[in-house]
Write a protein that holds these residues in place. Structure first.
Motif, PDB file in Angstrom:
ATOM      1  N   LEU A  38     -10.860 -13.391  52.569  1.00  0.00           N
ATOM      2  CA  LEU A  38     -10.433 -14.408  53.370  1.00  0.00           C
ATOM      3  C   LEU A  38     -10.651 -15.843  53.051  1.00  0.00           C
ATOM      4  O   LEU A  38      -9.882 -16.780  53.473  1.00  0.00           O
ATOM      5  CB  LEU A  38     -10.953 -14.092  55.027  1.00  0.00           C
ATOM      6  CG  LEU A  38     -10.529 -12.839  55.605  1.00  0.00           C
ATOM      7  CD1 LEU A  38     -11.385 -12.651  57.191  1.00  0.00           C
ATOM      8  CD2 LEU A  38      -8.975 -12.876  56.044  1.00  0.00           C
ATOM      9  N   ALA A  39     -11.836 -16.082  52.745  1.00  0.00           N
ATOM     10  CA  ALA A  39     -12.107 -17.533  52.313  1.00  0.00           C
ATOM     11  C   ALA A  39     -11.241 -17.863  51.089  1.00  0.00           C
ATOM     12  O   ALA A  39     -10.757 -19.052  51.031  1.00  0.00           O
ATOM     13  CB  ALA A  39     -13.496 -17.591  51.643  1.00  0.00           C
ATOM     14  N   VAL A  40     -10.686 -16.984  50.109  1.00  0.00           N
ATOM     15  CA  VAL A  40      -9.805 -17.228  49.107  1.00  0.00           C
ATOM     16  C   VAL A  40      -8.392 -17.446  49.855  1.00  0.00           C
ATOM     17  O   VAL A  40      -7.735 -18.604  49.236  1.00  0.00           O
ATOM     18  CB  VAL A  40      -9.636 -16.199  48.257  1.00  0.00           C
ATOM     19  CG1 VAL A  40      -8.587 -16.255  47.072  1.00  0.00           C
ATOM     20  CG2 VAL A  40     -11.159 -15.955  47.482  1.00  0.00           C
ATOM     21  N   ILE A  41      -7.966 -16.668  50.503  1.00  0.00           N
ATOM     22  CA  ILE A  41      -6.778 -16.748  51.339  1.00  0.00           C
ATOM     23  C   ILE A  41      -6.659 -18.329  52.366  1.00  0.00           C
ATOM     24  O   ILE A  41      -5.674 -18.800  52.193  1.00  0.00           O
ATOM     25  CB  ILE A  41      -6.627 -15.511  52.588  1.00  0.00           C
ATOM     26  CG1 ILE A  41      -6.531 -14.521  51.641  1.00  0.00           C
ATOM     27  CG2 ILE A  41      -5.404 -15.977  53.451  1.00  0.00           C
ATOM     28  CD1 ILE A  41      -6.164 -13.170  52.414  1.00  0.00           C
ATOM     29  N   ASP A  42      -8.151 -18.419  52.982  1.00  0.00           N
ATOM     30  CA  ASP A  42      -7.911 -19.820  53.389  1.00  0.00           C
ATOM     31  C   ASP A  42      -7.957 -21.016  52.511  1.00  0.00           C
ATOM     32  O   ASP A  42      -6.991 -21.798  52.742  1.00  0.00           O
ATOM     33  CB  ASP A  42      -9.431 -19.823  54.222  1.00  0.00           C
ATOM     34  CG  ASP A  42      -9.438 -18.938  55.256  1.00  0.00           C
ATOM     35  OD1 ASP A  42      -8.494 -18.702  55.924  1.00  0.00           O
ATOM     36  OD2 ASP A  42     -10.724 -18.967  55.807  1.00  0.00           O
ATOM     37  N   THR A  43      -8.605 -20.906  51.340  1.00  0.00           N
ATOM     38  CA  THR A  43      -8.328 -21.844  50.379  1.00  0.00           C
ATOM     39  C   THR A  43      -6.763 -21.817  49.696  1.00  0.00           C
ATOM     40  O   THR A  43      -6.195 -23.258  49.827  1.00  0.00           O
ATOM     41  CB  THR A  43      -9.189 -21.655  49.054  1.00  0.00           C
ATOM     42  OG1 THR A  43     -10.449 -21.550  49.606  1.00  0.00           O
ATOM     43  CG2 THR A  43      -9.085 -22.584  48.149  1.00  0.00           C
ATOM     44  N   ALA A  44      -6.155 -20.736  49.551  1.00  0.00           N
ATOM     45  CA  ALA A  44      -4.803 -20.680  49.089  1.00  0.00           C
ATOM     46  C   ALA A  44      -4.015 -21.351  50.330  1.00  0.00           C
ATOM     47  O   ALA A  44      -3.159 -21.921  49.827  1.00  0.00           O
ATOM     48  CB  ALA A  44      -4.401 -19.254  48.953  1.00  0.00           C
ATOM     49  N   GLN A  45      -4.191 -20.831  51.453  1.00  0.00           N
ATOM     50  CA  GLN A  45      -3.566 -21.574  52.739  1.00  0.00           C
ATOM     51  C   GLN A  45      -3.610 -22.907  52.613  1.00  0.00           C
ATOM     52  O   GLN A  45      -2.460 -23.819  52.952  1.00  0.00           O
ATOM     53  CB  GLN A  45      -3.901 -21.080  54.060  1.00  0.00           C
ATOM     54  CG  GLN A  45      -3.059 -21.303  54.995  1.00  0.00           C
ATOM     55  CD  GLN A  45      -3.446 -20.551  56.508  1.00  0.00           C
ATOM     56  OE1 GLN A  45      -4.469 -19.697  56.311  1.00  0.00           O
ATOM     57  NE2 GLN A  45      -2.751 -20.841  57.577  1.00  0.00           N
TER      58      GLN A  45
END
Length: 411
Positions: free
Chosen positions: A127-134
């Motif tokens: 989710l952190a990676v997804i937040d960063t990607a987002q």
């Protein structure tokens, strides 16, 4: 009373030719009643005997039932004891199985909790990676919006093409080999001029490519609208090519050709695929249409030309350095030859020293022979090679020291 016999003798019923009187009927009725009473007595006696037999059978059956009930109670007691034992065993087995199942469930729950915790940790990381990607996507979306705003405005769009061209030129050429927004002798100001070597005229690069008609082609719906947008695009490019040819091609001041920079590879390929006439018209007007990749390649070629020109300018300096290098090599050869002569003389001197030491050794051996007699002479003769070897070692060590001294003197 006198009428009774008369009455009994009177006919009461005729059956064909026979006549039955009342008296006969009374007799028949009495006989029938007697028979009936006999039958009733017989039936009563028979029923009495049947009841007695039934009572006896009931008593026998009751005793059998009581005996069967006693046996059943015994069997029920045995079954109750057996069921109690089996129930205790079943309870103990169920308790053991429940304990084992409880332990397995506890272990499984702990493992599942650990696995769930690890999964949640990995999920949080993802989710952190997804937040960063987002966030990156949002930033990219913002940049796209900014780029769209740039491309929607004519002035900012020109600045966008100018910035791309300036970045390519500044990365490929040394400082001083180019100039942005320079003023020519006719008062026009091209976006960039590249200074060529050996006093050659400068190369002009124009980055003000018209993209309004191109955007109209992309936004057109239907063949007619697309055809009108293509005509407008062709007309704008022709006007821009004519302006570059008239403003920036000055004899003796600029090169015979000028670059028209297209800030997009897709637009460049579209021009060469669907607007080939524009390419021929640009060639006739001595204007070269270049994309970012072609401009980069051209700048690299110009950089190689400038580097070659600088090497040609520095050729006399390189020649002078080579001459001085040859002088140093000649001087080194002369000194090596002198050192070789010194080594030869040192070797000859060492040979003379060895001759003198040999003579001294032999004379000392003769002296020892004269003093010690024949026995001493034999001993001296046996020890003579050892003295000679020691003398030679001393001579070799002195020769090495002399050679070292000669090398140090030469250095």
């Amino acid at each position: 009373m006198s009428d009774l016999p008369t009455l009994l003798s009177q006919p009461a019923l005729r059956l064909g030719a026979s006549t039955i009187t009342f008296g006969q009927m009374v007799v028949f009725a009495g006989l029938a009643l007697l028979v009936l009473l006999g039958l009733l007595a017989f039936a009563l006696a028979r029923s009495t005997r049947a009841r007695a037999n039934a009572a006896e059978e009931a008593e026998m059956r009751m005793s059998a039932i009581l005996q069967a009930q006693a046996e059943m109670q015994g069997r029920m007691g045995a079954m109750a004891e057996l069921f109690g034992a089996r129930q205790a065993e079943l309870t103990q087995s169920l308790s053991q199985r429940l304990d084992a199942m409880t332990g397995r469930l506890g272990q499984t729950m702990s493992e599942q909790t650990k696995s769930t915790h690890e999964s949640l940790t990995k999920l949080q990381e993802r989710l952190a990676v997804i937040d960063t990607a987002q966030n990156n996507i949002q930033s990219l979306a913002g940049q796209v919006v900014q780029l769209q705003a740039i491309l929607s405005n004519k002035q900012t769009r020109g600045a966008f093409g100018q910035s791309r061209m300036e970045a390519i030129v500044a990365d490929g050429l040394p400082h001083g080999g180019y100039q942005f927004q320079a003023t020519l002798s006719n008062g026009s100001r091209p976006d960039c001029i590249v200074r060529m070597p050996n006093g050659s005229p400068s190369l002009v690069i124009d980055a003000k490519f018209p993209l309004e008609a191109w955007n109209a082609i992309r936004a057109a719906e239907g063949s007619d609208a697309r055809k009108l947008a293509a005509q407008s695009f062709r007309r704008d490019i022709e006007i821009h090519i004519r302006d570059i040819s008239e403003k920036y091609l000055i004899a003796g001041e600029t090169q015979d050709t000028a670059f028209m920079f297209v800030p997009s590879e897709s637009v460049f390929s579209e021009i060469h695929e669907n607007f080939e006439a524009l390419v021929h018209r640009a060639h006739k007007a001595r204007v070269v249409i270049v994309s970012p990749s072609l401009l980069m390649l051209s700048i690299q070629v110009i950089q190689a030309i400038l580097k070659d020109a600088r090497m040609r300018e520095q050729a006399h300096l390189i020649q002078g350095e080579v001459m001085r290098l040859m002088e140093d090599v000649s001087r080194l050869d002369e000194r090596v030859r002198k050192l070789q002569g010194h080594f030869g003389q040192t070797a000859r001197d060492i040979d003379d020293i060895l001759i003198s030491t040999g003579k001294i050794t032999r004379r000392s051996a003769k002296i020892e022979t004269l003093e010690l007699g024949e026995e001493a002479a034999a001993d001296a003769a046996s020890e003579r090679p050892a003295h000679e070897r020691a003398t030679r070692r001393m001579a070799d060590s002195k020769t090495g020291q002399l050679r070292l001294m000669v090398v140090e003197d030469e250095g």
